[in-house]
Design a protein around this motif. Structure first.
Motif: not given
Length: 269
Positions: A173-196
């Protein structure tokens, strides 16, 4: 139960919504009793849960400001939730009133409330669409005329991808958005984690699945890093939310080493 004037017909007031639960954690008023109950149950399991919500909100603010400094002038906020103080369009328009912001959410309450706030603002809008149906979402975005995919875009996926199950292909799903936007675009993601805090993550994940019937997925750091495939990571990479370029002590809502959320920003080259 009386239906509030801001709640659209057809919305199930007996089923909690992630957007409205988040609003409740932030102290907002556009949520139902069932949302507040679900949020309170989460707080009983993990008392510092409201701090996570504040930390996530602060990360959003810093990420948007970073993109503005990098020259981004149009923002696509997917999974935007219920607008509260410090909305993306407020942050953006403080610097450039001509910049454009489009909010996207699957929750009709979030969309209706967003449109109410944005009434009369031709530089911002809100639509109802599902991240899991990326082709339909992108088509709906194009129809608004607010976002020009031929120019760099600031994509915001804040606290939404942990609602996309593994078998629904969040990386794709993220890859589909990447394909849609122009070079120079940015993405910010926050996500719940089980890491810590795997024990706390397990308790909240079980509650979301069995009690709230929502299905929130707490992923490892490696799994969250994988979401940025094909993007050029911005320093300091994927880190605990309060550690991503903090601007002041007020950004330290959570104690480092104990965050339940990770976040990062990356650029399409």
């Amino acid at each position: 139960m009386d239906r509030p004037t801001w709640a659209p017909e057809g919305v199930d007031m007996q089923k909690p919504s992630p957007a409205r639960m988040y609003d409740a954690l932030l102290g907002g008023s556009h949520n139902f009793a069932v949302d507040r109950m679900a949020a309170e149950m989460g707080i009983k399991l993990v008392p510092d849960l409201p701090r996570l919500a504040l930390s996530n909100r602060a990360f959003l603010r810093r990420a948007v400001r970073f993109m503005l400094d990098a020259g981004i002038r149009q923002f696509l906020d997917i999974g935007s939730g219920i607008p509260t103080a410090g909305n993306v369009h407020e942050i953006v328009h403080e610097l450039d009133p001509e910049a454009r912001v489009l909010y996207v959410d699957i929750d009709p309450v979030a969309v209706v409330h967003s449109r109410t706030i944005l009434a009369g603002n031709d530089r911002a809008g809100a639509i109802e669409a599902d991240l899991r149906k990326s082709d339909d979402l992108l088509a709906a975005v194009r129809e608004t005329g607010l976002i020009d995919f031929d120019e760099p875009v600031g994509l915001l996926l804040i606290a939404v991808l942990h609602l996309v199950a593994d078998d629904e292909d969040p990386v794709g799903k993220v890859a589909a958005l990447r394909e849609a936007v122009a070079p120079g675009s940015f993405i910010a993601i926050s996500h719940l984690t089980s890491e810590l805090r795997p024990e706390d993550a397990g308790k909240l994940g079980e509650q979301s699945a069995t009690v709230n019937k929502i299905g929130i997925i707490f992923r490892s750091k490696d799994q969250i890093v994988e979401l940025f495939q094909g993007w050029d990571s911005v320093e300091p990479g994927v880190v605990e939310l309060p550690l991503w370029r903090p601007e002041s002590q007020r950004d330290q809502h959570e104690q480092p080493g104990r965050s339940l959320g990770l976040g990062g920003v990356a650029r399409k080259v």
